[in-house]
Structure formats: C-alpha cells, structure tokens
Scaffold this motif. Structure first.
Motif, short mmCIF file in Angstrom:
data_model
loop_
_atom_site.label_atom_id
_atom_site.label_comp_id
_atom_site.label_asym_id
_atom_site.label_seq_id
_atom_site.Cartn_x
_atom_site.Cartn_y
_atom_site.Cartn_z
N UNK A 104 0.60 -1.40 0.10
CA UNK A 104 0.08 -0.23 0.09
C UNK A 104 0.84 1.30 0.15
N UNK A 105 0.43 2.48 -0.52
CA UNK A 105 1.26 3.88 -0.63
C UNK A 105 1.43 4.24 1.21
N UNK A 106 2.85 4.20 1.29
CA UNK A 106 3.02 5.32 2.74
C UNK A 106 2.22 6.15 3.27
N UNK A 107 1.52 6.79 2.35
CA UNK A 107 -0.07 7.64 2.76
C UNK A 107 -0.97 7.03 3.82
N UNK A 164 -1.59 1.36 5.71
CA UNK A 164 -0.01 0.88 6.20
C UNK A 164 0.45 0.04 7.61
N UNK A 165 -0.76 0.21 8.41
CA UNK A 165 0.34 -0.21 9.17
C UNK A 165 -1.31 -1.76 9.82
N UNK A 212 -7.84 -7.33 8.91
CA UNK A 212 -7.75 -6.40 9.33
C UNK A 212 -9.55 -5.80 9.16
N UNK A 213 -10.32 -5.35 9.94
CA UNK A 213 -12.05 -5.16 9.69
C UNK A 213 -11.76 -3.92 9.20
N UNK A 214 -10.22 -3.02 8.52
CA UNK A 214 -10.09 -2.15 8.31
C UNK A 214 -10.26 -2.03 6.35
N UNK A 215 -10.12 -3.65 6.32
CA UNK A 215 -9.85 -3.77 4.72
C UNK A 215 -11.11 -3.97 4.74
N UNK A 275 4.54 0.86 1.34
CA UNK A 275 4.94 0.21 2.16
C UNK A 275 4.41 -1.76 2.11
N UNK A 276 5.89 -2.66 2.39
CA UNK A 276 5.13 -3.98 1.86
C UNK A 276 5.24 -4.55 3.41
N UNK A 277 4.46 -5.05 3.44
CA UNK A 277 3.53 -6.24 4.43
C UNK A 277 3.64 -7.86 4.63
#
Length: 292
Positions: free
Chosen positions: A133-136, A140-141, A147-150, A225-227
């Motif tokens: 995902x982009x750094x901004x 990103x975390x 994760x519910x944010x997805x 960012x690479x997760x």
C-alpha cells in the motif's frame, strides 16, 4: 501433477539409456566435478545453462536484468564456468517440460521447495506473499487480511493465488480486482498492471508474491509499504522456501549447487535485498543483512 521422475514410459526409458551411453562414450565430457554418479549426468561443465523466463522482472529477462540473472552469474563464477547461457520460455504451463526436461538447460534458478516437477536443492531464501500500500494509506499498518479496516478496501489480487483464497475466507473478494495468473509474460504483465492501477488510485492495495511486491514497491516515489502476510489465521500458507530446480537424476549436480549455496549465502542475500526481496528467517522475522 505427477513428478517427472514417475514417467516410466518405454520411450522415456530408452531415451535416458541412450543419453547415458552417449555421455560415457564421449569420455564424461559433461560429467560433474565430483562423484562417480556425475559421469551419467548431462550437465554442461563449460557454461552454466539456465532455464528462465524471458520477460519476468524482477526475476529474469533476456537483457539479464533480474535477480535470477545475477544469481546465475554468481553461481557460474563460483563454479569456474566460462559464463551463463539461457533456455528462455514463459514460466507457465510447459515451462519445465520445454526447458529442463528437454535438456536445454541444467538449472531453474527459482522453484518452490516441495514442487514435484523438479528435484530441489536446499533453499536459498524464504519469503511470503505481501500486501503493498502507499505510505500515506490508512492501511499502512495493517498486518493481516483479517483486519476490519480492509472491509471497504479495493484490493488487487492475482486470481488463483493464496491471497485470493484468504480474501474469500474473509469476505473481501467481492470488492477485489482480479488479475490473471497464467499468461505469456512476453505479451502480458498483470503484476505491472496491478501496480499501475494502484498508482492511478483505482485500487487501494496490491497483493503479490514477495519478490514482485518488494521490487514494484521500491519503484514508487516515495516507496510503498510492503507487508509480508505472515500473520494469517488458517487458510493457505503464504510463506515459501525457494530453491534451485534440477532434474531428478542429477544427484551430484544438486550436491554441487547445495555446496555453492551454503558457502555463498551472504552474497546471495545481498543480491536479493538489492532487488527489494522481503527475506524472512524461519521465525518470520525480516533478514536485512548478511546471514548469521
């Protein structure tokens, strides 16, 4: 798919016998440097003959720009070969059959451990599928696809890969944008398209194989960012050990490559890290420098 070693057809057996006889007749010109069994192995001793995809960066291309190209040059130098030659074929259906099995080359530089199409060397790196995902991004975390944010995220994913299954398990596949898996890389570049779509804001994140994820993430300005997906609860595995693939009959050749891997792991790691490959140790911790 059954292992190549299980092919017991009369024609295959006859071809193998004739090939072995020819090797002995020419005085072992294609023999390995050590071991009597190597005298029966049709491995070129002058150059390193590599099976590779002609257009699949960051892994390999015909211009020699991929990390597998650089690894091949390293291995050739350590073995005292005069150089590297390639048998190029798109790494999809028929790749092994038309390259390694056809004796057009002697090693595939990257193959998942346990894949029965080839005999694997010892692994020389371990990595995982990753979310980029982009750094901004507010994502990103994120550390897991659960994760519910997805829930409202538009994620790009290659159809048929482990992350696609995990998206479905988490009820996220409905909003995902699929990209093709089996393509002729000389014509189509679905991973490149996926990252271009993320740059254009059409998707919020990209799910890709670790080496692809790391390399494309580093091309962005600023880098994305690479997760690595190492915290998934159940579902298909996301982490894989990567080996070099050889023919099942080439036992001495495998041992030779194992020795080169063992003695040059730091240099191997340096090449991979230079291409942004997210290296993981056996505890899923990132490797950022030389091997211990």
């Amino acid at each position: 798919m059954p292992a190549w070693a299980a092919d017991r057809s009369p024609r295959r057996a006859l071809t193998g016998a004739l090939a072995a006889a020819l090797t002995l007749a020419v005085g072992g010109a294609a023999a390995q440097q050590t071991g009597f069994g190597a005298d029966l192995e049709l491995v070129d001793q002058t150059v390193l003959r590599v099976c590779a995809d002609p257009s699949n960066l960051p892994l390999s291309n015909e211009a020699g720009e991929g990390y597998e190209n650089k690894l091949a040059e390293l291995i050739a130098a350590k073995l005292g070969r005069e150089g590297v030659t390639y048998a190029y074929f798109p790494q999809g259906v028929g790749f092994v059959r038309n390259t390694l099995r056809a004796f057009q080359c002697d090693v595939i530089m990257g193959f998942a451990q346990g894949n029965e199409l080839v005999q694997s060397t010892n692994p020389y790196f371990r990595t995982a599928y990753a979310l980029v995902v982009p750094q901004s991004s507010p994502l990103a975390d994120v550390t897991s696809l659960s994760d519910p944010r997805l829930a409202d995220a538009r994620l790009g994913v290659v159809a048929g890969t482990p992350p696609a299954t995990t998206l479905a398990r988490n009820g996220l596949i409905g909003k995902a944008r699929p990209y093709q898996l089996m393509v002729d890389t000389r014509i189509d570049h679905p991973i490149e398209d996926m990252f271009a779509d993320m740059e254009a804001g059409e998707i919020d994140g990209a799910l890709a194989w670790g080496p692809m994820a790391g390399w494309y993430a580093e091309q962005a300005d600023p880098p994305h960012v690479v997760i690595p997906l190492v915290h998934e609860d159940g579902g298909p595995r996301m982490t894989y050990r990567i080996t070099m693939g050889v023919r099942p009959s080439d036992q001495e050749w495998k041992r030779t490559l194992n020795r080169v891997i063992r003695e040059n792991q730091d240099e191997i790691n340096a090449i991979l890290l230079d291409f942004g490959v997210p290296l993981l140790d056996e505890h899923d911790q990132p490797i950022t420098g030389s091997a211990d």
